[in-house]
Write an enzyme that holds these catalytic residues in place. Structure first.
Site, PDB file in Angstrom:
ATOM      1  CD  GLN A 107      -7.241  30.957  53.927  1.00  0.00           C
ATOM      2  OE1 GLN A 107      -6.938  31.566  55.546  1.00  0.00           O
ATOM      3  NE2 GLN A 107      -6.878  30.648  52.989  1.00  0.00           N
ATOM      4  CE1 TYR A 188       0.983  34.878  57.078  1.00  0.00           C
ATOM      5  CE2 TYR A 188      -0.882  34.334  54.962  1.00  0.00           C
ATOM      6  CZ  TYR A 188      -0.290  35.118  55.904  1.00  0.00           C
ATOM      7  OH  TYR A 188      -0.285  36.454  56.051  1.00  0.00           O
ATOM      8  NE  ARG A 236      -6.493  32.037  49.391  1.00  0.00           N
ATOM      9  CZ  ARG A 236      -6.811  34.001  49.354  1.00  0.00           C
ATOM     10  NH1 ARG A 236      -6.130  33.786  50.884  1.00  0.00           N
ATOM     11  NH2 ARG A 236      -6.851  34.464  48.390  1.00  0.00           N
ATOM     12  N   GLY A 326     -12.567  39.130  47.116  1.00  0.00           N
ATOM     13  CA  GLY A 326     -12.221  38.902  48.760  1.00  0.00           C
ATOM     14  C   GLY A 326     -12.896  40.239  48.511  1.00  0.00           C
ATOM     15  NE  ARG A 327      -8.025  43.693  47.468  1.00  0.00           N
ATOM     16  CZ  ARG A 327      -6.990  43.772  46.983  1.00  0.00           C
ATOM     17  NH1 ARG A 327      -6.665  45.132  46.884  1.00  0.00           N
ATOM     18  NH2 ARG A 327      -7.153  43.577  45.774  1.00  0.00           N
TER      19      ARG A 327
HETATM   20  C1  8OZ Z   1      -3.953  40.068  55.395  1.00  0.00           C
HETATM   21  C2  8OZ Z   1      -3.947  40.586  56.974  1.00  0.00           C
HETATM   22  C3  8OZ Z   1      -3.393  39.497  57.544  1.00  0.00           C
HETATM   23  C4  8OZ Z   1      -3.131  38.274  56.903  1.00  0.00           C
HETATM   24  C5  8OZ Z   1      -3.571  35.976  53.824  1.00  0.00           C
HETATM   25  C6  8OZ Z   1      -4.171  35.798  55.508  1.00  0.00           C
HETATM   26  O1  8OZ Z   1      -3.123  37.083  53.080  1.00  0.00           O
HETATM   27  C7  8OZ Z   1      -3.658  36.766  55.054  1.00  0.00           C
HETATM   28  C8  8OZ Z   1      -3.741  38.196  55.328  1.00  0.00           C
HETATM   29  C9  8OZ Z   1      -4.419  38.975  54.764  1.00  0.00           C
HETATM   30  O2  8OZ Z   1      -3.783  35.214  53.408  1.00  0.00           O
END
Ligand code: 8OZ
Length: 369
Positions: A107, A188, A236, A326-327
């Site tokens: 990723q 992001y 994503r 995920g988790r």
């Molecule tokens: C949790 C902590 C730090 C980064 C995301 C890359 O939410 C993350 C991330 C998640 O996509």
């Protein structure tokens, strides 16, 4: 319908599926999970290889978010994919996953304004489409610190960031990944450009929807060029997740335009967080994930809070091509087998999600046979 009681193969969740040129063992995807355990130089190491190899029975593993440059870094101890040392570190990981019969995408990540000077080259300000400070705090090696107001990128800097994505995509190829995922979600950099809440630019990267999508399409073009087409490139998206900042004021026209525009690159999948990341799956009025799926030509990987029943239903009712967990993969390295057998799942405490060593990372047992 009770799969255990009937004992019949009434689901294809556990059956092979083609992802472009690759055949995955099943339709279960391990989500990208930030675990903050990279070595010096943001380099993956043997511990990380062991962790991923333990989880190689996932049909596809998507690596934890991996910065494309030091500027793209926003958290302590996350891995990069832009130096030769990082490529060598990731090669340990992909070799270990392949040795177990698994498949893995990297990723590619640029955090934009979700960062702090402590993590940036030369202690500079984080960069963003616009100089708007995000709420919340950055995780640095000295603990949590408030995000500063970022520096707005100059128009002529953006080509350099697109080139950083291309470089990272080439590094991922050299590191032996089966493909790459462009992280355009969760607040992001790319999502900061997409949303009118974080992008108030007046150049060709801001304003109209077309302008706000421009950098994402340039990145898709650059990354697919490196990989010889879109068959090994996914993306994503989190169209309606507020993340740490507000949503776009009207996400449907933005994201429907985005997936339609992405079709020209032939991406193999869209990996979509349905609802709020790590939160409610409720749909916003005027937004339909199934409609978004119908506009996109590649496969659709659904993500967010899935359990066994939801995953079986997603295939039974054809709500997704693949399902992301995920988790649950943190504490259950053999999650696929546990789901197949409807066995109990371990639920790890949050204290060991991020940072540290083998504890809470590679020490989760598989089921007793
Ligand atoms: C949790 C902590 C730090 C980064 C995301 C890359 O939410 C993350 C991330 C998640 O996509």
């Amino acid at each position: 319908m009770d799969m255990q009681a009937t004992g019949k193969a009434e689901t294809d969740l556990f059956s092979p599926v083609n992802l472009g040129p690759i055949t995955l063992a099943n339709r279960i995807v391990m989500a990208p999970l930030t675990r903050s355990r990279a070595g010096l130089g943001d380099t993956p190491r043997a511990l990380n290889a062991e962790y991923y190899a333990q989880r190689a029975t996932a049909g596809l593993i998507i690596s934890e978010a991996t910065q494309i440059s030091q500027q793209g870094k926003g958290y302590a101890y996350t891995p990069g994919i832009y130096t030769d040392e990082q490529v060598a570190g990731w090669k340990l990981v992909t070799d270990a996953v392949h040795a177990k019969g698994g498949h893995m995408f990297a990723q590619l990540w640029h955090v934009g304004r979700i960062s702090h000077n402590d993590l940036q080259p030369g202690g500079g300000l984080p960069v963003a489409p616009s100089a708007i400070r995000p709420e919340g705090q950055a995780f640095t090696e000295e603990g949590f610190k408030p995000h500063p107001t970022p520096r707005a990128l100059e128009t002529d800097e953006i080509a350099g960031i697109v080139a950083d994505y291309a470089h990272a995509a080439a590094c991922a190829r050299r590191a032996g990944f089966d493909g790459v995922e462009i992280h355009s979600a969760n607040q992001y950099l790319l999502e900061q450009f997409i949303r009118d809440s974080s992008n108030i630019r007046t150049d060709r990267y801001g304003g109209s929807i077309e302008n706000r999508l421009r950098i994402v399409l340039e990145v898709a073009e650059a990354v697919t060029a490196v990989w010889g087409g879109g068959e090994r490139v996914g993306i994503r998206l989190s169209p309606t997740s507020p993340g740490l900042g507000p949503n776009d004021s009207n996400p449907w026209p933005v994201y429907s335009a985005l997936v339609e525009q992405l079709n020209r690159f032939g991406l193999v999948y869209a990996h979509v967080i349905e609802g709020k990341t790590q939160g409610s799956r409720a749909e916003l009025p005027g937004f339909s994930f199934q409609q978004l799926r119908s506009l996109f030509r590649g496969l659709y990987i659904a993500n967010n809070g899935f359990d066994r029943e939801m995953a079986l239903r997603a295939r039974r009712e054809n709500l997704a091509d693949l399902v992301c967990f995920g988790r649950p993969f943190i504490g259950n390295p053999d999650l696929v087998e546990r789901l197949r057998r409807n066995a109990p799942l371990a639920t790890p405490a949050k204290e060991t999600w991020y940072g540290g060593d083998a504890k809470g990372y590679t020490d989760w047992p598989t089921m007793v046979a």
